[in-house]
Design a protein around this motif. Sequence first.
Motif, PDB file in Angstrom:
ATOM      1  N   ALA A 286     -17.807  -4.749   2.342  1.00  0.00           N
ATOM      2  CA  ALA A 286     -17.092  -3.862   3.099  1.00  0.00           C
ATOM      3  C   ALA A 286     -16.019  -3.384   3.286  1.00  0.00           C
ATOM      4  CB  ALA A 286     -16.530  -4.092   4.599  1.00  0.00           C
ATOM      5  N   ILE A 287     -16.517  -1.775   3.538  1.00  0.00           N
ATOM      6  CA  ILE A 287     -14.742  -1.587   3.078  1.00  0.00           C
ATOM      7  C   ILE A 287     -13.528  -1.447   3.458  1.00  0.00           C
ATOM      8  CG2 ILE A 287     -13.193   1.362   3.917  1.00  0.00           C
ATOM      9  CD1 ILE A 287     -15.880   2.519   3.821  1.00  0.00           C
ATOM     10  N   GLY A 288     -12.328  -1.755   2.990  1.00  0.00           N
ATOM     11  CA  GLY A 288     -11.205  -1.946   2.979  1.00  0.00           C
ATOM     12  C   GLY A 288     -10.970  -3.740   2.416  1.00  0.00           C
ATOM     13  N   THR A 289     -12.553  -4.165   2.016  1.00  0.00           N
ATOM     14  CA  THR A 289     -12.515  -5.296   1.126  1.00  0.00           C
ATOM     15  C   THR A 289     -11.102  -5.436  -0.077  1.00  0.00           C
ATOM     16  OG1 THR A 289     -14.108  -6.215   2.122  1.00  0.00           O
ATOM     17  CG2 THR A 289     -13.181  -7.543  -0.168  1.00  0.00           C
ATOM     18  N   PRO A 290     -10.359  -6.785  -0.303  1.00  0.00           N
ATOM     19  CA  PRO A 290      -9.502  -6.440  -0.830  1.00  0.00           C
ATOM     20  C   PRO A 290     -10.109  -6.465  -2.505  1.00  0.00           C
ATOM     21  CG  PRO A 290      -8.838  -8.192   0.323  1.00  0.00           C
ATOM     22  CD  PRO A 290     -10.336  -7.623   0.982  1.00  0.00           C
ATOM     23  N   ILE A 291      -9.986  -6.209  -3.305  1.00  0.00           N
ATOM     24  CA  ILE A 291      -9.887  -6.556  -5.040  1.00  0.00           C
ATOM     25  C   ILE A 291      -9.606  -7.295  -6.089  1.00  0.00           C
ATOM     26  CG2 ILE A 291     -11.065  -4.848  -6.638  1.00  0.00           C
ATOM     27  CD1 ILE A 291     -11.999  -2.946  -5.284  1.00  0.00           C
TER      28      ILE A 291
ATOM     29  N   GLY B 261      -6.253  -3.373  -5.222  1.00  0.00           N
ATOM     30  CA  GLY B 261      -6.444  -2.057  -4.563  1.00  0.00           C
ATOM     31  C   GLY B 261      -8.030  -2.615  -2.982  1.00  0.00           C
ATOM     32  N   TRP B 262      -8.245  -2.226  -2.957  1.00  0.00           N
ATOM     33  CA  TRP B 262      -9.636  -2.295  -1.990  1.00  0.00           C
ATOM     34  C   TRP B 262     -10.925  -1.244  -2.104  1.00  0.00           C
ATOM     35  CZ3 TRP B 262      -4.039  -1.717  -1.978  1.00  0.00           C
ATOM     36  CH2 TRP B 262      -3.277  -2.291  -0.710  1.00  0.00           C
ATOM     37  N   ILE B 263     -11.939  -1.878  -1.269  1.00  0.00           N
ATOM     38  CA  ILE B 263     -13.044  -2.006  -1.796  1.00  0.00           C
ATOM     39  C   ILE B 263     -13.379   0.212  -1.065  1.00  0.00           C
ATOM     40  CG2 ILE B 263     -15.547  -1.604  -0.602  1.00  0.00           C
ATOM     41  CD1 ILE B 263     -15.814  -3.099  -3.370  1.00  0.00           C
ATOM     42  N   GLY B 264     -13.306   1.140  -1.544  1.00  0.00           N
ATOM     43  CA  GLY B 264     -13.955   2.139  -1.025  1.00  0.00           C
ATOM     44  C   GLY B 264     -15.171   2.893  -1.941  1.00  0.00           C
ATOM     45  N   MET B 265     -15.702   4.047  -1.187  1.00  0.00           N
ATOM     46  CA  MET B 265     -16.205   5.201  -1.625  1.00  0.00           C
ATOM     47  C   MET B 265     -15.641   6.193  -2.105  1.00  0.00           C
ATOM     48  SD  MET B 265     -19.307   4.351   1.397  1.00  0.00           S
ATOM     49  CE  MET B 265     -20.569   6.116   0.754  1.00  0.00           C
TER      50      MET B 265
END
Length: 434
Positions: free
Chosen positions: A294-299, A353-357
Amino acid sequence: MQPKKILIALFICIGLWSCKDDDKKVGTIEDLETLVEPEPKREFGFVLEDYIVKRDTIRKGDSFGEILERNQIGYPRIFNIAEKAKDSFDIRNLNIGKPYTLLCTNDSLQTPQCFIYQPNSVDYVVISFADSIHAYTSRKDIKYVEKTATGIIPDGMGISQLMIEQGLSPRLAYKMADEIYAWTIDFRRLQEGDRFKVIYTDKYIDDSIYVGVHDIKAVYFEHKKKPFYAFQFETDSVKGVIDYFNDEAKNLRRAFLKGPVQFSRISSRYNLNRRIKYYGYKLRPHKGTDFAAAIGTPILATANGTVSESTRRGGNGKYVKIRHNATYSTQYLHMKAQNVKKGDFVKQGDVIGWIGMTGNTGGPHVCYRFWKNGKQVDPLRQKLPEAKPISDSLKVRYLDFIAPIKIRLDDIKIKDSFNEFPINIEEDSILQLQ
């Protein structure tokens, strides 16, 4: 009240406490305790009952000035407050979703006296403007409580589910599965009767607000009747590098995590022969491994290293690249936002960072790319190196360090009846109060 009347009242009270009828006391010590006024509630160093307290979170479009203007403070005064506070805190640094508190006068006007901003769960910024204007930063009290837990895996139940059902944080299971035993035990294939003992610390803010598992000090895990010990040990105090070693001082970790996202799935693998229908089945090699989340998930950084790039470019979108050593580098694409900048040293498991698109992507994920000797390769097919072994000089200190911890761990008893008591928890001591 006059002194004589006070004495009379006191004697009456004493008489009531001492008198008895046939069945019960007229007064008790518990009755007296109800007369003791409770301590006033304090937060951020203020007695809250002295104010009208307004709480909210920073929303899109909010600014320090707009928040105060909504609460009947004019712009000339807002400008004056911002100017005098800027050396302590830049009021432009308010992030969406972060909480703030306004302490207002306890009257019909409810005039703001103080603005408190919380950039995270521990730190806070106070901008006070009741009389004079001053700003400062502070931290809430943090308490670390050391605990022990033991458990036995029932039939058909994973360790995360077991933790949740027993009221423990599932992060305790994650840390054991993915941070400590990731290369030693496959937690997806635990067996009925596998058992564990763990010494860990929980973190509390303001003495009572539980914020999760802080760290794990030591673990004993018995899998397929074979014992696996793990002890936490700092190998580099300058960079703060902490690893887990077994009872023979062998590092339990590999140099790299298996993936950059917790509890994710692989949506597309490394494939140099990939053909896509949308592009007319033309050859379009995929040199990364996609982890969907999901968007916002920590990387997470999959290994220790130095950030060589943190930027945005073309189809990659926002990305971070890390140089781990002369042989290996990794790259993380399509981020919503980066959490590091070029030149930063990062440790394995740090949020970068965080999951995005961003860039060319059809859904939220991170494209994880892996370089070996300057060439992109499939990380899932690499024989990844083990983590750096402990030095001979540290080994002696390590074995001395774990000796009393191992004795303590061995002395912890595991209940035999795991159907009735699958997990047992004990609170040992308060380690630290900051």
